[in-house]
Scaffold this motif. Structure first.
Motif, PDB file in Angstrom:
ATOM      1  N   GLN A 170     -20.337  17.848 -31.444  1.00 22.18           N
ATOM      2  CA  GLN A 170     -18.960  16.602 -31.755  1.00 22.18           C
ATOM      3  C   GLN A 170     -19.279  16.287 -33.648  1.00 22.18           C
ATOM      4  N   GLY A 171     -18.540  17.094 -34.152  1.00 18.92           N
ATOM      5  CA  GLY A 171     -18.092  16.430 -36.094  1.00 18.92           C
ATOM      6  C   GLY A 171     -18.736  17.435 -36.354  1.00 18.92           C
ATOM      7  N   ASP A 172     -19.089  18.209 -37.375  1.00 14.98           N
ATOM      8  CA  ASP A 172     -19.727  19.222 -38.520  1.00 14.98           C
ATOM      9  C   ASP A 172     -20.809  19.355 -37.602  1.00 14.98           C
ATOM     10  N   LEU A 173     -20.752  20.237 -36.785  1.00 12.40           N
ATOM     11  CA  LEU A 173     -22.546  20.520 -36.220  1.00 12.40           C
ATOM     12  C   LEU A 173     -23.603  21.276 -37.589  1.00 12.40           C
ATOM     13  N   GLN A 174     -23.129  22.059 -38.443  1.00 11.34           N
ATOM     14  CA  GLN A 174     -23.690  22.958 -39.294  1.00 11.34           C
ATOM     15  C   GLN A 174     -24.113  21.476 -39.700  1.00 11.34           C
ATOM     16  N   THR A 175     -23.671  20.558 -39.820  1.00 11.78           N
ATOM     17  CA  THR A 175     -24.044  19.571 -41.580  1.00 11.78           C
ATOM     18  C   THR A 175     -24.876  18.665 -40.837  1.00 11.78           C
ATOM     19  N   LEU A 176     -24.776  18.708 -39.096  1.00 11.83           N
ATOM     20  CA  LEU A 176     -25.632  17.728 -38.510  1.00 11.83           C
ATOM     21  C   LEU A 176     -26.841  18.562 -37.968  1.00 11.83           C
ATOM     22  N   ARG A 216     -26.962  28.351 -40.210  1.00  8.87           N
ATOM     23  CA  ARG A 216     -26.927  29.006 -39.340  1.00  8.87           C
ATOM     24  C   ARG A 216     -26.253  29.091 -37.947  1.00  8.87           C
ATOM     25  N   GLU A 217     -25.028  29.297 -36.803  1.00 11.94           N
ATOM     26  CA  GLU A 217     -25.191  29.301 -35.965  1.00 11.94           C
ATOM     27  C   GLU A 217     -25.692  30.216 -35.157  1.00 11.94           C
ATOM     28  N   ASN A 270     -19.360  12.381 -37.363  1.00 13.25           N
ATOM     29  CA  ASN A 270     -20.393  12.735 -37.398  1.00 13.25           C
ATOM     30  C   ASN A 270     -21.850  11.998 -37.182  1.00 13.25           C
ATOM     31  N   ASP A 306     -18.104   6.947 -38.012  1.00  4.15           N
ATOM     32  CA  ASP A 306     -18.262   8.026 -38.773  1.00  4.15           C
ATOM     33  C   ASP A 306     -18.456   9.902 -36.748  1.00  4.15           C
TER      34      ASP A 306
END
Length: 272
Positions: free
Chosen positions: A31-37, A66-67, A7, A5
């Motif tokens: 890499q991937g969905d940084l906010q989810t991580l 949030r970022e 993520n 995956d």
């Protein structure tokens, strides 16, 4: 998450500005969905390493929601991780939030350049926040109101009223409030607390910018040890004490070339 995956990344957990300070999750890939991580990292800050070599470091910083753009606390954790892995030099540049910030390793602590700090005495009515005395303003790009209190008991007993602090900041054209005393429980030179409802937080546990501003006031007032170019501060948010170091050159109106940072300690290795 499965091993393939995108993520699924390794997060290293660091505690910065001990003894309590802040927890930062350092991800070795962006890499991937940084906010989810970041939301899954069980840390208030996550630093994602986009690139790192002996020419510099590029980071993206997130909270769980949030970022954030930039964070010295997160940068210190990422730099400690990268240096321990032999991936960066002990003097480097950090790119984050669209800015480039100088960083250096000094005495086992990573310090980030805050710039020059100007300080000046200011007329201000402090009674709405329950204090009295002389106020100062100090800026390393964002002006803060700085007030000395007599002792640790007064500093620790202060209860922030966000509305009153916000009104005082607006009245003095400042963005945050720093309370300090020259008393300390350990080997620190100063103890302080930092408040910033206009910046989106009630109290910060470890604020490099605010410690830089305080350093400028201490230098302008002649309250740093004679000949000192490094001081240590104890930031005393209740239950979340932090230790920070400032390196600087005293000037008549504040402090020049202020660098602020501290220690970062690897606490555990987890899979995000």
């Amino acid at each position: 998450m499965s091993a393939d995956d995108p993520n699924s990344r390794t997060a290293h957990s660091y505690r910065v500005f001990l003894p309590v300070g802040k927890t930062v999750a350092v991800f070795t890939h962006a890499q991937g969905d940084l906010q989810t991580l970041a939301g899954q990292a069980d840390a208030p800050l996550s630093a994602f390493i986009e690139a790192a070599d002996f020419s510099g470091v590029s980071l993206r910083i997130f909270t769980p929601t949030r970022e954030k753009g930039e964070s010295d606390s997160a940068a210190v954790a990422a730099l400690a991780h990268l240096f321990s892995a032999g991936q960066i030099a002990d003097v480097t540049e950090v790119q984050m939030g669209g800015k480039s910030v100088g960083a250096q390793l000094c005495g086992g602590e990573w310090l980030l350049l805050q710039g020059d700090v100007t300080a000046a005495q200011l007329e201000a009515d402090l009674s709405p926040i329950g204090l009295s005395g002389t106020a100062w303003t100090a800026s390393a790009g964002r002006a803060n109101l700085v007030v000395q209190v007599p002792d640790l008991a007064t500093l620790d007993a202060f209860t922030p009223d966000n509305a009153a602090i916000s009104d005082l900041n607006r009245a003095t054209d400042t963005t945050g409030l720093i309370l300090y005393t020259l008393a300390a429980e350990g080997r620190e030179d100063v103890s302080f607390r930092a408040f910033g409802p206009l910046k989106g937080f009630s109290e910060d546990a470890a604020s490099s910018n605010m410690f830089a501003c305080l350093t400028g006031v201490l230098a302008a007032r002649g309250q740093v040890p004679a000949g000192a170019e490094t001081i240590r501060g104890a930031q005393r948010q209740p239950g979340q004490f932090a230790r920070l170091t400032a390196q600087f050159v005293p000037t008549g109106a504040g402090a020049g070339g202020v660098w602020v940072g501290g220690k970062a300690e690897l606490t555990e290795l987890a899979s995000a």
